[in-house]
Design an enzyme around this catalytic site. Structure first.
Site, mmCIF file in Angstrom:
data_model
loop_
_atom_site.group_PDB
_atom_site.id
_atom_site.type_symbol
_atom_site.label_atom_id
_atom_site.label_comp_id
_atom_site.label_asym_id
_atom_site.label_seq_id
_atom_site.Cartn_x
_atom_site.Cartn_y
_atom_site.Cartn_z
ATOM 1 N N ARG A 70 56.162 -46.069 69.912
ATOM 2 C CA ARG A 70 57.016 -45.341 70.840
ATOM 3 C C ARG A 70 58.360 -46.060 70.935
ATOM 4 N NH1 ARG A 70 55.822 -46.144 75.496
ATOM 5 N NH2 ARG A 70 53.938 -47.398 75.400
ATOM 6 N N TYR A 199 55.878 -40.560 64.428
ATOM 7 C CA TYR A 199 54.832 -41.414 64.992
ATOM 8 C C TYR A 199 54.183 -40.715 66.196
ATOM 9 C CZ TYR A 199 52.505 -44.741 67.890
ATOM 10 O OH TYR A 199 51.551 -45.317 68.671
ATOM 11 N N LYS A 208 52.013 -38.293 75.882
ATOM 12 C CA LYS A 208 52.859 -39.017 76.837
ATOM 13 C C LYS A 208 53.967 -38.119 77.399
ATOM 14 C CE LYS A 208 50.753 -42.927 76.048
ATOM 15 N NZ LYS A 208 49.870 -43.512 77.069
ATOM 16 N N CYS A 252 46.147 -53.243 77.227
ATOM 17 C CA CYS A 252 45.367 -54.121 78.113
ATOM 18 C C CYS A 252 43.894 -53.708 78.117
ATOM 19 C CB CYS A 252 45.912 -54.097 79.526
ATOM 20 S SG CYS A 252 47.416 -55.051 79.746
ATOM 21 N N ASP A 279 43.001 -42.613 78.644
ATOM 22 C CA ASP A 279 44.443 -42.872 78.724
ATOM 23 C C ASP A 279 45.150 -42.138 79.858
ATOM 24 O OD1 ASP A 279 46.722 -44.210 77.622
ATOM 25 O OD2 ASP A 279 47.372 -42.345 76.688
HETATM 26 C C1 OXD Z 1 50.325 -46.244 75.041
HETATM 27 C C2 OXD Z 1 49.369 -45.406 74.315
HETATM 28 O O1 OXD Z 1 51.275 -46.765 74.439
HETATM 29 O O2 OXD Z 1 48.404 -44.954 74.936
HETATM 30 O O3 OXD Z 1 50.150 -46.412 76.268
HETATM 31 O O4 OXD Z 1 49.578 -45.158 73.117
HETATM 32 MN MN MN Z 2 48.551 -45.249 77.054
#
Ligand code: OXD
Ligand code: MN
Length: 598
Positions: A70, A199, A208, A252, A279
């Site tokens: 990203r 990407y 996102k 994380c 996520d």
């Molecule tokens: C992030 C993902 O970058 O889930 O948070 O890809």
């Molecule tokens: Mn994420």
């Protein structure tokens, strides 16, 4: 055409007029259509067919070397007023941004095919779901969207013929030129524009861009929440399941926690863990006044390196069929995949992520990586051995606890509970993570990442905190309890003290006990902490009650330093928000300072 919805048809016509593709293909989501796209992508080399016996239905894709993650510095929130984007987002006036982007899109798909992808974020028919339409010139995007969303004709069922409530997503890989790469959100126009990237995080616009940035803005206006959270269920031996949402910054371990395997002491008693999401969570008060969550996604876009039989066997199993691998290494001898820490046997006959044929062990010994550190698998949720039976429940699952966390070597204890929702909102707002040696730059630098939403909040974060406070008011005593965890405390040699992975369930069990009023707590300056003996350490070799005591210790000096530190301290961070900072947050910070100084 798959719909009579005039708003959709008009918008697609406009996009065709702008991008001037040679051909337009509506994605109905049928098996035949998808198979012919796979065949075409393999023929042109866009995708590589993997070993269909060992990895049935699996494909491989390599992105441009400059296009592997990203791009936060090229991501914009274009609200009409700058203050509505806030100090943590890049902003440009919508008209100015359109004037910049329109010439870039003009004719960008000449000689290419435009794919029109209808998709639903959330189960078809769910009152919590929302529809998007993405147009793109990339088959890779179509095939990934098929895994990550409910894609195809069915998505229009949720929209009907007249509604205008769909998110428009325009993507073109263009020339994958990093200098002209833009990921742009127009929250007031329900629109996303992405150009010059291929990407995933930049181009799978349902994820996102829609499900966090646009949806967070919609949630504020419509009385719900879009959060960067995993959702998991813990089923007890009596068959009752309680659900937890947890927000951690990227990298994380959200996917690992969402799919954790209970330690033997719980497994043997009959406890089970179910994955609803890894996520993103969309949360809305239900008819009974409790907070309900759905996972708007339909698959996992997970980081491959670090995934192995020990860290996450469920994720590994999930990737064994129907999965797209991006930027991992290929074992040329049998056309399977490999990444760092998968096992101790890097392929001798390897193709590294950039495409060169190398001797894997030698290549690694020279200090190289075979897979890109951000290489990914895109895998269907239905493959996951622990996918929740409620995964497709249109009403979502009721949430008992919300857990925040970060990577902190010293300050944050293993776990603590906030005093109430308002304090919990404060705890989320001061979340932070320290950079690790794995990333470029200095080690141990604190990055503040409120609610893990720093790169994903589609409006002013001060208003976002106010929205959290408002949601708490609305939920009243039905609100989930809010906690904070830290799996990453280190000893003086820098080793992790807490075993992590499946053993994190021991901490989640205390959390659930607290929600049910079954566990005691000690009131400290930062919140309620467990009594050390209430964290179950049965069956752990290297952890004693003293270890737990150490993991729960709160060093008031380093907390005060975290508040006042120049640059990355809480006060410096809060100061950026000026009068958008809710008075309640300032009050909470002052109260914390007071308690720490006593
Ligand atoms: C992030 C993902 O970058 O889930 O948070 O890809
Ligand atoms: Mn994420």
């Amino acid at each position: 055409m798959l719909t009579n919805n005039k708003n959709v048809l008009t918008w697609v016509d406009e996009m065709v007029a702008l991008c001037k593709p040679a051909e337009v293909v509506w994605i109905d989501g049928s098996d035949e259509q998808l198979q012919s796209l796979r065949d075409e992508a393999v023929k042109t080399g866009e995708m590589i067919l993997l070993n269909q016996e060992k990895l049935p239905g699996c494909l491989y894709h390599r992105t441009a070397v400059n296009d592997v993650a990203r791009v936060e510095d090229r991501t914009f929130i274009c609200s009409s007023k700058k203050e509505d984007a806030g100090p943590t987002n890049n902003w440009m006036a919508p008209a100015e941004m359109h004037a910049k982007l329109d010439p870039m899109y003009d004719g960008v798909m000449k000689g290419r095919t435009m794919y029109v992808i209808p998709y639903s974020m959330g189960p078809i028919g769910s009152p919590l779901a929302k529809v998007g339409v993405e147009v793109t010139d990339s088959i890779y995007v179509v095939l990934n969207m098929d895994i990550m969303t409910r894609m195809g004709k069915q998505a229009f069922e949720n929209l009907g013929e007249t509604s205008n409530d769909f998110v428009r997503g325009l993507h073109s890989k263009a020339n994958v030129d990093p200098e002209n790469r833009y990921i742009v959100h127009f929250p007031e126009e329900n629109t996303i524009c992405s150009i010059n990237s291929a990407y995933g995080g930049n181009v799978l616009l349902g994820k996102k861009c829609f499900a966090l940035r646009i949806a967070s803005y919609q949630g504020k206006n419509e009385g719900w929440m879009a959060e960067h959270m995993l959702i998991l269920g813990i089923e007890n031996p009596q068959g009752e399941t309680k659900y937890i949402c947890a927000a951690f910054p990227s990298a994380c371990g959200k996917t690992n926690l969402a799919m954790l395997i209970p330690p033997a002491i719980y497994r043997e008693k009959g406890y089970k863990v179910w994955t609803v999401g890894d996520d993103i969570a969309w949360l809305r008060p239900g008819p009974d006044g409790r907070l309900y969550a759905i996972n708007p996604e339909n698959g996992f876009f997970g980081v491959a390196p670090g995934t192995n039989e020990k860290s996450n066997p469920n994720a590994l199993h999930t990737t064994m069929k129907g999965t797209i691998f991006t930027n991992v290494a290929i074992n040329k001898a049998n056309m399977t995949v490999w990444w760092e820490s998968l096992d101790k046997n890097p392929p001798v006959d390897a193709i590294e992520w950039k495409g060169s044929e190398v001797n894997g062990p030698e290549f690694i010994a020279e200090g190289n990586k075979l897979a890109h550190p951000n290489s990914r698998f895109t895998a269907p949720a239905e493959n996951c051995p622990c996918v929740s039976p409620e995964f497709n429940n249109p009403n979502g699952v009721p949430i008992s606890a919300i857990v925040f966390g970060g990577r902190r070597a010293k300050t944050a204890p293993l776990v603590y509970q906030s005093f109430d929702w308002r304090h919990g909102t404060f705890v989320g707002s001061i979340m932070a993570s320290e950079t690790t040696a794995a990333a470029a730059g200095a080690v141990g630098v604190v990055r503040r990442d409120p609610m893990a939403m720093l790169p994903f909040c589609g409006y002013n974060m001060g208003d976002y905190w106010q929205h959290w406070l408002n949601m708490g008011e609305k939920l009243g005593d039905k609100a989930p309890k809010i906690f904070h965890v830290n799996w990453f405390r280190t000893d003086d040699e820098g080793h992790f003290i807490w075993p992590g992975f499946g053993d994190n369930m021991r901490v989640l069990m205390w959390i659930l006990d607290r929600c049910e009023g079954k566990a005691d707590a000690v009131e400290t300056a930062i919140g309620y902490e467990p009594k050390p003996e209430d964290i179950n350490i049965e069956g752990l070799d290297d952890v004693t009650i003293d270890t737990i005591r150490g993991l729960l210790s709160v060093d008031k000096e380093s907390w005060l330093e975290d508040i006042t530190r120049e640059g990355t301290g809480i006060e410096a961070f809060y100061a950026k928000f000026g009068d958008k900072l809710p008075a309640e947050m300032r009050k909470q910070l002052d109260a914390l300072k007071d308690r720490l100084s006593k």
